[in-house]
Write a protein that holds these residues in place. Sequence first.
Motif, mmCIF file in Angstrom:
data_model
loop_
_atom_site.group_PDB
_atom_site.id
_atom_site.type_symbol
_atom_site.label_atom_id
_atom_site.label_comp_id
_atom_site.label_asym_id
_atom_site.label_seq_id
_atom_site.Cartn_x
_atom_site.Cartn_y
_atom_site.Cartn_z
ATOM 1 N N ARG A 3 0.948 -1.226 0.165
ATOM 2 C CA ARG A 3 0.015 -0.046 0.017
ATOM 3 C C ARG A 3 0.700 1.331 0.192
ATOM 4 O O ARG A 3 1.923 1.308 0.877
ATOM 5 C CB ARG A 3 -0.904 0.042 1.264
ATOM 6 C CG ARG A 3 -2.104 -1.027 1.222
ATOM 7 C CD ARG A 3 -2.123 -1.447 2.763
ATOM 8 N NE ARG A 3 -0.935 -2.337 3.042
ATOM 9 C CZ ARG A 3 -0.796 -2.342 4.560
ATOM 10 N NH1 ARG A 3 -1.496 -1.961 5.418
ATOM 11 N NH2 ARG A 3 0.097 -3.122 4.640
ATOM 12 N N ALA A 28 3.073 -6.033 2.999
ATOM 13 C CA ALA A 28 1.595 -6.349 3.270
ATOM 14 C C ALA A 28 1.591 -6.749 4.519
ATOM 15 O O ALA A 28 0.721 -6.928 5.274
ATOM 16 C CB ALA A 28 1.447 -7.291 2.398
ATOM 17 N N SER A 29 2.809 -7.188 5.214
ATOM 18 C CA SER A 29 2.857 -7.578 6.663
ATOM 19 C C SER A 29 2.546 -6.808 7.705
ATOM 20 O O SER A 29 2.388 -7.093 8.743
ATOM 21 C CB SER A 29 4.242 -8.269 7.025
ATOM 22 O OG SER A 29 5.240 -7.048 6.806
ATOM 23 N N ILE A 30 2.628 -5.510 7.308
ATOM 24 C CA ILE A 30 2.636 -4.206 8.333
ATOM 25 C C ILE A 30 1.054 -3.816 8.686
ATOM 26 O O ILE A 30 0.338 -3.470 7.641
ATOM 27 C CB ILE A 30 2.841 -3.157 7.744
ATOM 28 C CG1 ILE A 30 4.672 -3.275 7.952
ATOM 29 C CG2 ILE A 30 2.592 -1.787 8.958
ATOM 30 C CD1 ILE A 30 5.450 -1.987 7.572
ATOM 31 N N ALA A 31 0.476 -4.457 9.726
ATOM 32 C CA ALA A 31 -1.014 -4.532 10.019
ATOM 33 C C ALA A 31 -1.301 -3.059 11.112
ATOM 34 O O ALA A 31 -2.344 -2.888 10.696
ATOM 35 C CB ALA A 31 -1.527 -5.585 10.534
ATOM 36 N N THR A 32 -0.662 -2.952 11.689
ATOM 37 C CA THR A 32 -0.949 -2.039 12.832
ATOM 38 C C THR A 32 0.342 -1.029 12.866
ATOM 39 O O THR A 32 1.299 -0.950 12.424
ATOM 40 C CB THR A 32 -0.820 -2.576 14.221
ATOM 41 O OG1 THR A 32 0.314 -2.993 14.749
ATOM 42 C CG2 THR A 32 -1.769 -3.744 14.218
ATOM 43 N N ASP A 35 3.450 -2.366 14.291
ATOM 44 C CA ASP A 35 4.143 -2.901 13.248
ATOM 45 C C ASP A 35 5.177 -2.117 12.396
ATOM 46 O O ASP A 35 5.980 -2.218 12.107
ATOM 47 C CB ASP A 35 3.200 -3.634 12.347
ATOM 48 C CG ASP A 35 2.559 -4.873 12.946
ATOM 49 O OD1 ASP A 35 2.944 -5.089 13.978
ATOM 50 O OD2 ASP A 35 1.450 -5.191 12.289
ATOM 51 N N GLU A 70 -2.024 -0.157 18.413
ATOM 52 C CA GLU A 70 -2.458 -1.130 18.040
ATOM 53 C C GLU A 70 -3.752 -0.854 16.920
ATOM 54 O O GLU A 70 -4.373 -1.835 16.335
ATOM 55 C CB GLU A 70 -3.477 -2.035 19.130
ATOM 56 C CG GLU A 70 -4.577 -1.175 19.819
ATOM 57 C CD GLU A 70 -3.839 -0.578 21.172
ATOM 58 O OE1 GLU A 70 -2.527 -0.422 21.136
ATOM 59 O OE2 GLU A 70 -4.570 -0.154 22.010
ATOM 60 N N SER A 72 -5.166 -0.190 13.393
ATOM 61 C CA SER A 72 -4.922 -0.719 11.994
ATOM 62 C C SER A 72 -4.441 0.362 11.021
ATOM 63 O O SER A 72 -4.991 1.440 11.051
ATOM 64 C CB SER A 72 -6.191 -1.393 11.458
ATOM 65 O OG SER A 72 -5.942 -1.738 10.195
ATOM 66 N N MET A 74 -4.576 -0.435 7.888
ATOM 67 C CA MET A 74 -4.938 -0.902 6.646
ATOM 68 C C MET A 74 -5.596 -0.066 5.369
ATOM 69 O O MET A 74 -5.336 0.009 4.397
ATOM 70 C CB MET A 74 -5.956 -2.111 6.855
ATOM 71 C CG MET A 74 -5.291 -3.231 7.352
ATOM 72 S SD MET A 74 -3.811 -3.909 6.560
ATOM 73 C CE MET A 74 -3.463 -5.641 7.312
ATOM 74 N N SER A 75 -6.254 0.957 6.024
ATOM 75 C CA SER A 75 -7.044 1.786 4.978
ATOM 76 C C SER A 75 -6.225 3.396 5.314
ATOM 77 O O SER A 75 -7.143 4.296 4.836
ATOM 78 C CB SER A 75 -8.410 1.793 5.256
ATOM 79 O OG SER A 75 -8.735 2.112 6.827
#
Lengths: 88, 88, 158, 158
Positions: A3, A28-32, A35, A70, A72, A74-75
């Motif tokens: 992203r 892609a491994s980074i979620a939070t 991270d 914690e 996200s 993601m967006s």
Amino acid sequence: MDRAVKLKYFAWVREKVGRAEEDVTLPASIATVADLIIWQRSRGPEYADAFAAGQRVVRAAIDQTHVKPEASVMSAREIAFFPPVTGG
Amino acid sequence: MDRAVKLKYFAWVREKVGRAEEDVTLPASIATVADLIIWQRSRGPEYADAFAAGQRVVRAAIDQTHVKPEASVMSAREIAFFPPVTGG
Amino acid sequence: MSVRVQAEDFDISVEIARLTQGRSDVGAIVTFTGTVRGSGGGQAIDAITLEHYPGMTEAELERIEARAHQRWPLQASSIIHRIGRLAPGENIVLVVTVSAHRQAAFEAAEFLMDYLKTEAPFWKKEDIAGGSAHWVDARAADNAARDRWTGKAKGEPG
Amino acid sequence: MSVRVQAEDFDISVEIARLTQGRSDVGAIVTFTGTVRGSGGGQAIDAITLEHYPGMTEAELERIEARAHQRWPLQASSIIHRIGRLAPGENIVLVVTVSAHRQAAFEAAEFLMDYLKTEAPFWKKEDIAGGSAHWVDARAADNAARDRWTGKAKGEPG
């Protein structure tokens, strides 16, 4: 999926990183946010210094709203890092 | 011994009494503000009205300091009567 | 409600007039002005420099102001925060609250300052007399001041 | 410390400048302005008239101000109260407190207003639209606001 996000830095985080903002592609491994901070430390000595685990904890905002580690990413379109605020 | 004092009236106490101030000689029997208020009631219908025992209790100051009904008037030079204050 | 981030100074009388002009339901106006102190931690200060996060600062101040209006019966309010380099004695921040009664105006002004201090993205650097400069650390007392509002009123996220 | 009772209006910016000019130890300035509301008890008001007790008023305001300075680390303060006939929207009272830190400035300003409201010898008459006039009754809420300060700090007579 990787992203594209804009990272922003303020105050001593900006000074340590050596730039005010940059466009990066997050693995892609980074979620939070937590991270992302760990990933930042791996990007070079200036990042390692700015994001060092220690007493001067870096805070984060996603799309101009304060978030906790914690949260996200993601967006997220814009993620900012900065010290605890000291206005007023 | 009779004593000369200045009495002052404010707000609706002044309006009921019909004057802003007067010089009076207090009978020796008057020791406290409460005694003085009872005496005032005897001085005519306008005083009886202003100092009527009721919910709208008149407050007093001796020499420009708030006092309670039991305060001594023995060394008073100026005694003021007024409603609870409503400034601000 | 109004929020401004600006380099220019402000005039308190003008800001009050902006909020109260033409109204006859106002009974109480509280202002808080924060100014640059000439020393910090025992050292003389030449100036401070205020950095902020454009966009988020305004959004955060508007969120804080909206919460104050939810919590107290305010007729109007205003937050102005300066940025850039400011010398000792200069104004930094102005908060104005307008209400029918003084309790609401006082409490809301304190609330706005407590949240501004801990949540609005401003950072202060002090230029020490003699040449060095350092970023001011956040104070635990400011977090404690903010946290006293938590759970105090219905529906307040804290 | 300064206390004034006057018919004339005041300008808040001017009063703040009077207290802070030339100082670099100031960090926080709080002002409270009380204004005439256009209605009272549901009735429209043409004006209010403020009567006071010359001499005692100034003495009482000075006593209240001295107590605030004993209790909080204030660098300066000012109380201005108007008298005479005032129309809706006009200023009635101004309290200014100046300190290094905001908590002291806020608390002292509230303290000054709470004691002014319950101990300074002013009386307010309302001219109701249409012709009648009546003296405003004291509010129990004002006594309660004052009494919350009692016993809160050492040596404070309450």
